[in-house]
Write a protein that holds these residues in place. Structure first.
Motif, PDB file in Angstrom:
ATOM      1  N   ARG A 181       0.837  -1.192   0.000  1.00 22.34           N
ATOM      2  CA  ARG A 181       0.000   0.000   0.000  1.00 22.34           C
ATOM      3  C   ARG A 181       0.877   1.249   0.000  1.00 22.34           C
ATOM      4  NH1 ARG A 181       0.592  -2.249   4.859  1.00 22.34           N
ATOM      5  NH2 ARG A 181       0.716  -0.992   6.724  1.00 22.34           N
ATOM      6  N   THR A 182       0.233   2.367  -0.195  1.00 26.37           N
ATOM      7  CA  THR A 182       0.935   3.645  -0.157  1.00 26.37           C
ATOM      8  C   THR A 182       0.619   4.329   1.157  1.00 26.37           C
ATOM      9  OG1 THR A 182       0.735   3.862  -2.548  1.00 26.37           O
ATOM     10  CG2 THR A 182       1.238   5.852  -1.336  1.00 26.37           C
ATOM     11  N   ILE A 232       5.038   7.259   0.648  1.00 31.76           N
ATOM     12  CA  ILE A 232       6.030   6.190   0.658  1.00 31.76           C
ATOM     13  C   ILE A 232       5.333   4.883   0.311  1.00 31.76           C
ATOM     14  CG2 ILE A 232       7.601   7.270   2.318  1.00 31.76           C
ATOM     15  CD1 ILE A 232       6.327   5.560   4.505  1.00 31.76           C
ATOM     16  N   ALA A 233       6.077   3.985  -0.322  1.00 31.36           N
ATOM     17  CA  ALA A 233       5.543   2.663  -0.673  1.00 31.36           C
ATOM     18  C   ALA A 233       5.797   1.723   0.494  1.00 31.36           C
ATOM     19  CB  ALA A 233       6.214   2.148  -1.933  1.00 31.36           C
ATOM     20  N   ILE A 234       4.743   1.103   0.973  1.00 27.21           N
ATOM     21  CA  ILE A 234       4.856   0.124   2.050  1.00 27.21           C
ATOM     22  C   ILE A 234       4.686  -1.249   1.403  1.00 27.21           C
ATOM     23  CG2 ILE A 234       3.879  -0.701   4.222  1.00 27.21           C
ATOM     24  CD1 ILE A 234       2.780   2.173   4.623  1.00 27.21           C
ATOM     25  N   PRO A 235       5.704  -2.092   1.479  1.00 30.53           N
ATOM     26  CA  PRO A 235       5.642  -3.388   0.805  1.00 30.53           C
ATOM     27  C   PRO A 235       4.641  -4.336   1.472  1.00 30.53           C
ATOM     28  CG  PRO A 235       7.637  -3.247   2.107  1.00 30.53           C
ATOM     29  CD  PRO A 235       6.975  -1.902   2.183  1.00 30.53           C
TER      30      PRO A 235
END
Length: 93
Positions: A60-61, A71-74
Motif C-alpha cells: 500500500r501507499t 512512501i511505498a509500504i511493501p
C-alpha cells in the motif's frame, strides 16, 4: 495494571502447584510453539481463550507524517489475535 513475565510465571506456578522453573519452561515452550507455528502460517487456537493467526497485508501507499511525502509500504505479514468466549466473558463481568 499489567502482569509482566516474572509475575505471570509466579501466578502460573502457584495456580498449577508447580515450581517457578517448570512454569517458566512451559511459558517459554508456548512462546516457541507460537513463533514456529505462525512462521509456517499455521493458526494456534486455544478454544475459549484465544486464537492467533498470521495474516497477509497487501502492499500500500502510506504517508510520512513529518514531511507528508508518500512512501511505498511493501506487502508483508501481521499477527491477528482474537479473544475467545472465556476472555470476553471475563472482561465483561
Amino acid at each position: 495494571m499489567s502482569l509482566n513475565k516474572s509475575e505471570l510465571v509466579s501466578a502460573i506456578a502457584a495456580k498449577a502447584e508447580i515450581s517457578k522453573a517448570d512454569a517458566e519452561s512451559a511459558i517459554n515452550a508456548l512462546q516457541d510453539v507460537l513463533i514456529e507455528s505462525l512462521g509456517k502460517g499455521e493458526a494456534v487456537k486455544l478454544t475459549g481463550l484465544l486464537s492467533v493467526e498470521r495474516v497477509e497485508r497487501a502492499a500500500r501507499t502510506g504517508r510520512n507524517p513529518r514531511t507528508g511525502e508518500e512512501i511505498a509500504i511493501p506487502a508483508g505479514y501481521g499477527v491477528k489475535i482474537s479473544a475467545g468466549s472465556l476472555l470476553k466473558k471475563a472482561v465483561s463481568a
